[in-house]
Scaffold this motif. Structure first.
Motif, PDB file in Angstrom:
ATOM      1  N   LEU A 125       0.808  -1.219   0.000  1.00  0.00           N
ATOM      2  CA  LEU A 125       0.000   0.000   0.000  1.00  0.00           C
ATOM      3  C   LEU A 125       0.843   1.272   0.000  1.00  0.00           C
ATOM      4  N   LEU A 126       2.029   1.230   0.582  1.00  0.00           N
ATOM      5  CA  LEU A 126       2.858   2.428   0.676  1.00  0.00           C
ATOM      6  C   LEU A 126       3.788   2.603  -0.521  1.00  0.00           C
ATOM      7  N   LYS A 127       3.758   1.650  -1.436  1.00  0.00           N
ATOM      8  CA  LYS A 127       4.572   1.790  -2.646  1.00  0.00           C
ATOM      9  C   LYS A 127       4.006   2.910  -3.509  1.00  0.00           C
ATOM     10  N   LYS A 128       4.886   3.792  -3.991  1.00  0.00           N
ATOM     11  CA  LYS A 128       4.451   4.969  -4.735  1.00  0.00           C
ATOM     12  C   LYS A 128       3.736   4.572  -6.021  1.00  0.00           C
ATOM     13  N   PRO A 129       2.618   5.230  -6.328  1.00  0.00           N
ATOM     14  CA  PRO A 129       1.886   4.913  -7.562  1.00  0.00           C
ATOM     15  C   PRO A 129       2.693   5.271  -8.820  1.00  0.00           C
ATOM     16  N   GLN A 139      -3.805  11.023  -4.387  1.00  0.00           N
ATOM     17  CA  GLN A 139      -4.273  11.629  -3.147  1.00  0.00           C
ATOM     18  C   GLN A 139      -4.523  10.563  -2.077  1.00  0.00           C
ATOM     19  N   THR A 140      -5.112   9.445  -2.483  1.00  0.00           N
ATOM     20  CA  THR A 140      -5.396   8.358  -1.544  1.00  0.00           C
ATOM     21  C   THR A 140      -4.106   7.767  -0.995  1.00  0.00           C
ATOM     22  N   TRP A 141      -3.106   7.637  -1.859  1.00  0.00           N
ATOM     23  CA  TRP A 141      -1.796   7.136  -1.430  1.00  0.00           C
ATOM     24  C   TRP A 141      -1.178   8.067  -0.388  1.00  0.00           C
ATOM     25  N   VAL A 142      -1.266   9.372  -0.605  1.00  0.00           N
ATOM     26  CA  VAL A 142      -0.742  10.343   0.357  1.00  0.00           C
ATOM     27  C   VAL A 142      -1.502  10.238   1.678  1.00  0.00           C
ATOM     28  N   PHE A 143      -2.822  10.109   1.587  1.00  0.00           N
ATOM     29  CA  PHE A 143      -3.656   9.981   2.792  1.00  0.00           C
ATOM     30  C   PHE A 143      -3.249   8.749   3.602  1.00  0.00           C
ATOM     31  N   ILE A 144      -3.089   7.616   2.942  1.00  0.00           N
ATOM     32  CA  ILE A 144      -2.706   6.383   3.635  1.00  0.00           C
ATOM     33  C   ILE A 144      -1.339   6.540   4.293  1.00  0.00           C
ATOM     34  N   ASN A 145      -0.407   7.175   3.590  1.00  0.00           N
ATOM     35  CA  ASN A 145       0.914   7.406   4.159  1.00  0.00           C
ATOM     36  C   ASN A 145       0.829   8.237   5.434  1.00  0.00           C
ATOM     37  N   LYS A 196       5.141  17.757   0.777  1.00  0.00           N
ATOM     38  CA  LYS A 196       5.578  18.925   0.015  1.00  0.00           C
ATOM     39  C   LYS A 196       5.273  18.751  -1.469  1.00  0.00           C
ATOM     40  N   LYS A 197       5.554  17.574  -2.015  1.00  0.00           N
ATOM     41  CA  LYS A 197       5.292  17.325  -3.431  1.00  0.00           C
ATOM     42  C   LYS A 197       3.794  17.296  -3.714  1.00  0.00           C
ATOM     43  N   TYR A 198       3.039  16.732  -2.787  1.00  0.00           N
ATOM     44  CA  TYR A 198       1.583  16.656  -2.956  1.00  0.00           C
ATOM     45  C   TYR A 198       0.964  18.048  -2.977  1.00  0.00           C
ATOM     46  N   VAL A 199       1.357  18.901  -2.039  1.00  0.00           N
ATOM     47  CA  VAL A 199       0.821  20.262  -1.960  1.00  0.00           C
ATOM     48  C   VAL A 199       1.143  21.037  -3.230  1.00  0.00           C
ATOM     49  N   ALA A 200       2.372  20.886  -3.733  1.00  0.00           N
ATOM     50  CA  ALA A 200       2.761  21.592  -4.957  1.00  0.00           C
ATOM     51  C   ALA A 200       2.013  21.047  -6.171  1.00  0.00           C
ATOM     52  N   LEU A 201       1.893  19.742  -6.246  1.00  0.00           N
ATOM     53  CA  LEU A 201       1.260  19.098  -7.389  1.00  0.00           C
ATOM     54  C   LEU A 201      -0.217  19.447  -7.505  1.00  0.00           C
ATOM     55  N   PHE A 202      -0.878  19.591  -6.362  1.00  0.00           N
ATOM     56  CA  PHE A 202      -2.313  19.878  -6.365  1.00  0.00           C
ATOM     57  C   PHE A 202      -2.606  21.377  -6.218  1.00  0.00           C
ATOM     58  N   ASP A 203      -1.561  22.183  -6.282  1.00  0.00           N
ATOM     59  CA  ASP A 203      -1.722  23.645  -6.224  1.00  0.00           C
ATOM     60  C   ASP A 203      -2.518  24.083  -5.002  1.00  0.00           C
ATOM     61  N   ASN A 227     -12.587   5.663  -1.521  1.00  0.00           N
ATOM     62  CA  ASN A 227     -11.332   5.767  -2.270  1.00  0.00           C
ATOM     63  C   ASN A 227     -10.276   4.809  -1.724  1.00  0.00           C
ATOM     64  N   VAL A 228     -10.196   4.711  -0.398  1.00  0.00           N
ATOM     65  CA  VAL A 228      -9.226   3.805   0.217  1.00  0.00           C
ATOM     66  C   VAL A 228      -9.584   2.353  -0.090  1.00  0.00           C
ATOM     67  N   ALA A 229     -10.878   2.035  -0.024  1.00  0.00           N
ATOM     68  CA  ALA A 229     -11.317   0.662  -0.323  1.00  0.00           C
ATOM     69  C   ALA A 229     -10.939   0.276  -1.755  1.00  0.00           C
ATOM     70  N   THR A 230     -11.188   1.192  -2.690  1.00  0.00           N
ATOM     71  CA  THR A 230     -10.847   0.928  -4.096  1.00  0.00           C
ATOM     72  C   THR A 230      -9.339   0.803  -4.274  1.00  0.00           C
ATOM     73  N   PHE A 231      -8.592   1.708  -3.651  1.00  0.00           N
ATOM     74  CA  PHE A 231      -7.129   1.704  -3.744  1.00  0.00           C
ATOM     75  C   PHE A 231      -6.561   0.384  -3.215  1.00  0.00           C
TER      76      PHE A 231
END
Length: 311
Positions: A125-129, A139-145, A196-203, A227-231
């Motif tokens: 689950l923590l492997k980068k998409p 976004q779901t990956w960041v949330f889980i992390n 930091k990357k997530y905040v920049a990527l999603f403006d 979203n987490v269930a699907t992920f």
């Protein structure tokens, strides 16, 4: 005429809720009360009767309990939760002289050991998409992390704003919690890089919610749960509970540190006794705890730069 003879049960419940709001109980606790206590009133069809009815029918609570078990078919652990809410209301009625004192017992249930996410599941689950993933997946990956790194409750995580993240202090300021006690949680370097990357990527701007929709409104609980269930299922992990990440965090933290006092603070529990029960539910004792650091094993360092938003 006595107070209980003139006050309707539904009105007494409204007074109860007003008092609990004044005591600054969390919205989630109030929502739970609303579901459970209204189930009691609706099942027994007593909302429009005076509180005197509860004095005249002391068996009513037990009749409702039987209905939960037979007609509504609820699980033992769920029934106990419902009963705790109704007991709080019934004892409030007693304390405020709406009904005569009587004991409200909570039925016992067979506790089971909660199965946490395994090491293999966390690694998956923590492997980068992939770069081609959707914004929702990323976004779901960041949330889980973040949940794995902090043990936050769902409601607390969804109320975090970008301004609550202090990169210099390597911390996130959690303003909304179950017990209304704000807290500061510290983040490892991997998690800071991801954020930091997530905040920049999603403006995202300073006042934006960290986990928000395209319209910059906070994600609904149901949305992030779906979203987490699907992920998880797309990655072959059948466990989908968000709260299970919190259990997993607690288990790994204790196995690593064996420090129940700091764990109590991190989980924002009201007392050490709550944390002790929490660990027992996870099957942990001092005798079987071993050192383990999931962040060192599974936190992903993002080395590649993203060139734009995901499609």
């Amino acid at each position: 005429m006595a107070q209980y003879e003139t006050t309707l049960i539904k009105d007494a419940y409204a007074f109860f809720v007003a008092e609990k709001k004044a005591e600054n109980l969390s919205p989630s606790t109030l929502d739970t009360y609303d579901i459970h206590i209204k189930n009691f009133m609706q099942t027994m069809e007593i909302a429009d009767f005076s509180c005197a009815l509860l004095n005249d029918n002391p068996q009513m609570y037990l009749d409702w309990l039987e209905d939960l078990q037979t007609e509504q078919g609820k699980k033992d652990v769920t029934i106990a939760s419902y009963c705790r809410s109704v007991r709080a209301f019934l004892y409030w009625l007693q304390d405020n002289s709406y009904i005569d004192p009587f004991s409200v017992k909570i039925p016992k249930y067979q506790k089971t050991i909660k199965q946490c996410y395994s090491a293999d599941e966390l690694s998956t689950l923590l492997k980068k998409p992939a770069k081609t993933c959707s914004e929702v997946q990323y976004q779901t990956w960041v949330f889980i992390n973040l949940i794995c790194a902090t043990g936050l409750r769902l409601s607390s995580a969804l109320n975090i704003k970008v301004a609550d993240i202090n990169i210099k202090e390597k911390a996130v300021y959690v303003q909304q919690t179950k017990n209304n006690k704000a807290q500061v949680l510290y983040l490892n370097d991997n998690m800071l890089t991801i954020l930091k990357k997530y905040v920049a990527l999603f403006d995202l701007e300073t006042n934006d919610y960290l986990f928000c929709t395209a319209e910059k409104t906070p994600l609904a609980k149901r949305t992030i749960q779906d979203n987490v269930a699907t992920f998880n299922r797309k990655r072959g992990v059948e466990k989908t509970s968000i709260h299970l990440f919190r259990h997993t965090y607690a288990k790994n933290y204790y196995q690593q540190t064996r420090d129940i006092y700091s764990l109590c603070q991190v989980l924002n529990h009201s007392s050490i006794a709550v944390t002790e029960n929490y660990l027992r539910d996870l099957g942990l004792t001092l005798a079987n705890a071993t050192a383990y650091n999931p962040q060192a094993l599974f936190a992903q360092s993002a080395k590649r730069k993203r060139r734009g938003k995901m499609s």
